[in-house]
Write a protein that holds these residues in place. Structure first.
Motif: not given
Length: 555
Positions: A67-76, A111-114, A124-126, A226-234
């Motif tokens: 739940v905390w991982i989901i909350v942090l992801t939603l906040i980001g 911008y500086q925080l990415g 975010y990927m982490l 997995i599909g979302a993480m594969l978007r990192l690859f050109p």
């Protein structure tokens, strides 16, 4: 750890609460009702706690951690929507400059925080990867023992198991209990129950597949992540922009030089100010409003064996509009922006500073602002070299001349003029409404006498091979959601013990439906409807001591 052997002979994993086979309580916890969560079997996260692997497993199997991982992801993700992502800012403008100019200090911090490239940032990927690991571990931790317990359950259950069910009743001596059980079997089969019989006892089960709904959900989510993480690859996902000037041919990024596109013509149309249908809205806007803009483009292909050499093959021509892209080989070219009358070429003439330019009448030359030549030689022996070129002139942090980008919005040149036979030249700084000699003893200067402009079209280059994976994950998730929401697992146990009928029932949810099935069975066979022991405890203690079951890892 050593397994625990039940009196029925079944070996249970250490920590099991109810025997997987006969259901005998292996631990006394003082509760009247059995904890049927995961059928009372042991989970790895609740049993092994010594090694580092155990601690990592237990950490990620925790619902609170998930739940905390989901909350942090939603906040980001929420913070990332405050300002537009970099892919949506005007093409050609550096992100470091755009966010500060448009949104001030908050934009610069964004911008500086990415956050400008949130969905491809490492942190975010982490979080996404951690969520995926949590889903996998939590699912395995719960699915395996639940599946094993349901698969090995016997028809004849231990008296302690029967008494501890929420729905339970045992009758006094009844005549012909076997006949009643046989009749109940026939009736329940007609109501689509899966009926098993053993030693005159009966287990009727229905909707077991609904227990796997939460885990199907998790499979869909994992595929989606997995599909979302594969978007990192050109090779899987590409989002880029190219600027193509009229008459220019440029390589399509991401194709390795195999494809290029030429801007044959750029067309832009504005709404007619005199049209009564649009006059009011146009007057409010205070400026011309674009009706449509398009790029007539030609796509070329060069085989991988001859990239950089040989003739190119014309593949197709297409009029690219905002919602009408050119598509090929999984790529799409969208019309996203344009620029009218961009500076394209300057014409310079060489003259003497004192005004006497005899013999220099023919010393004129054109400079391509996109790709200028380094040197221009003339028949009379004069030579002009470009010492330095700044397409979009500015001063850097050290106060030195620099350029913001390669777009000729504010071009400046440092020219060096050589007289015939001379090895040393004169330096001058030339630009729009600017002509400065860098040496007070200079005899010559370069004067801009003409210029040419060009229309430029911005095309978005997109390729998304992850879309089928994302759709597959979403479909599987919805299947699991329907599976777990609209069906429920119901079980009835009817046993004969010393002439008495013992009746018990359990449902993972929707107890009213199970009670109605018992009422219908009672009408047809005379087998009594079991009592809801939760209601009895509420009457006695004023609280609900029953255990609500939820097989899902609650992610």
């Amino acid at each position: 750890m050593n397994k625990v052997k039940c009196e029925c002979g079944h070996l249970n994993p250490f920590g099991t609460y109810l025997c997987e086979s006969c259901g005998k309580p292996l631990k006394e916890d003082g509760n009247q009702l059995a904890n049927m969560r995961y059928e009372g079997v042991a989970r790895r996260s609740q049993t092994y706690r010594k090694s580092i692997v155990d601690k990592i497993w237990n950490f990620f199997s925790s619902v609170k951690v998930g739940v905390w991982i989901i909350v942090l992801t939603l906040i980001g993700s929420s913070i990332g929507t405050i300002f537009p992502q970099e892919m949506f800012i005007p093409p050609g403008r550096p992100a470091s400059v755009y966010y500060y100019e448009e949104y001030g200090t908050l934009g610069q911090l964004f911008y500086q925080l990415g956050f400008h490239n949130l969905y491809s940032s490492w942190w975010y990927m982490l979080l996404v990867a951690a969520l995926g690991v949590s889903l996998v571990i939590a699912s395995i931790d719960r699915f395996v023992p639940l599946y094993r317990a349901l698969k090995t359950q016997r028809v004849t259950r231990h008296p302690g198991f029967m008494k501890r069910q929420r729905l339970f009743k045992n009758t006094d001596q009844v005549s012909e209990p076997g006949v009643k059980i046989k009749k109940a079997s026939d009736i329940l089969k007609k109501r689509k129950y899966n009926v098993r019989e053993e030693n005159g006892n009966l287990l009727a089960e229905k909707g077991r597949f609904s227990r796997w709904g939460p885990y199907v959900n998790h499979i869909g989510l994992i595929i989606f992540l997995i599909g979302a993480m594969l978007r990192l690859f050109p090779q899987m996902y590409l989002e880029d922009h190219i600027w193509v000037r009229e008459g220019q041919e440029v390589e399509v990024r991401g194709t390795g030089g195999e494809y290029s596109v030429r801007n044959d013509n750029f067309l832009i149309e504005f709404y007619d100010q005199e049209d009564e249908r649009f006059r009011e809205g146009l007057e409010r806007s205070g400026s011309d409003v674009v009706k449509t803009y398009q790029t007539t483009a030609t796509l070329f292909r060069q085989s991988s064996e001859t990239i950089g050499a040989g003739e190119k093959e014309e593949v197709k021509q297409h009029q690219i509009r905002v919602n009408d892209p050119m598509t090929f080989e999984g790529f799409s070219l969208y019309q996203v922006d344009y620029k009218l009358n961009e500076l394209a070429e300057f014409t310079f003439a060489l003259e003497e500073i004192d005004g006497d330019s005899e013999g220099l009448e023919d010393v004129t030359f054109d400079v391509n602002l996109y790709d200028p030549e380094s040197s221009y030689e003339f028949d009379n022996g004069y030579r002009v070299e470009i010492y330095d070129y700044f397409p979009n002139f500015t001063f850097n942090d050290d106060g030195e001349p620099s350029t913001l980008n390669r777009i000729p919005d504010n071009p400046r040149f440092i020219f060096e003029v050589f007289e015939p036979g001379e090895e040393e030249g004169e330096l001058s700084f030339v630009g729009i409404q600017l002509n400065e000699a860098l040496d007070p003893d200079n005899e010559y200067r370069l004067r801009m006498v003409d210029f040419d402009t060009n229309n430029v079209s911005a095309l978005a280059v997109r390729r998304d091979r992850t879309l089928p994976i994302l759709i597959l994950g979403g479909v599987i998730f919805m299947i699991g959601l329907v599976q777990g929401s609209y069906w429920h697992h119901r079980r009835m146990w009817i046993q004969e013990r010393d002439g008495e009928l013992w009746v018990a029932g359990h449902a993972n949810k929707n107890w009213n439906a199970l009670k109605k099935d018992f009422e219908y069975l009672s009408e047809k066979t005379g087998i009594p409807v079991p009592d809801d022991q939760t209601d009895e405890k509420e009457e006695e203690a004023g609280t609900d001591e029953g255990v609500r079951e939820d097989d899902g890892p609650a992610k």
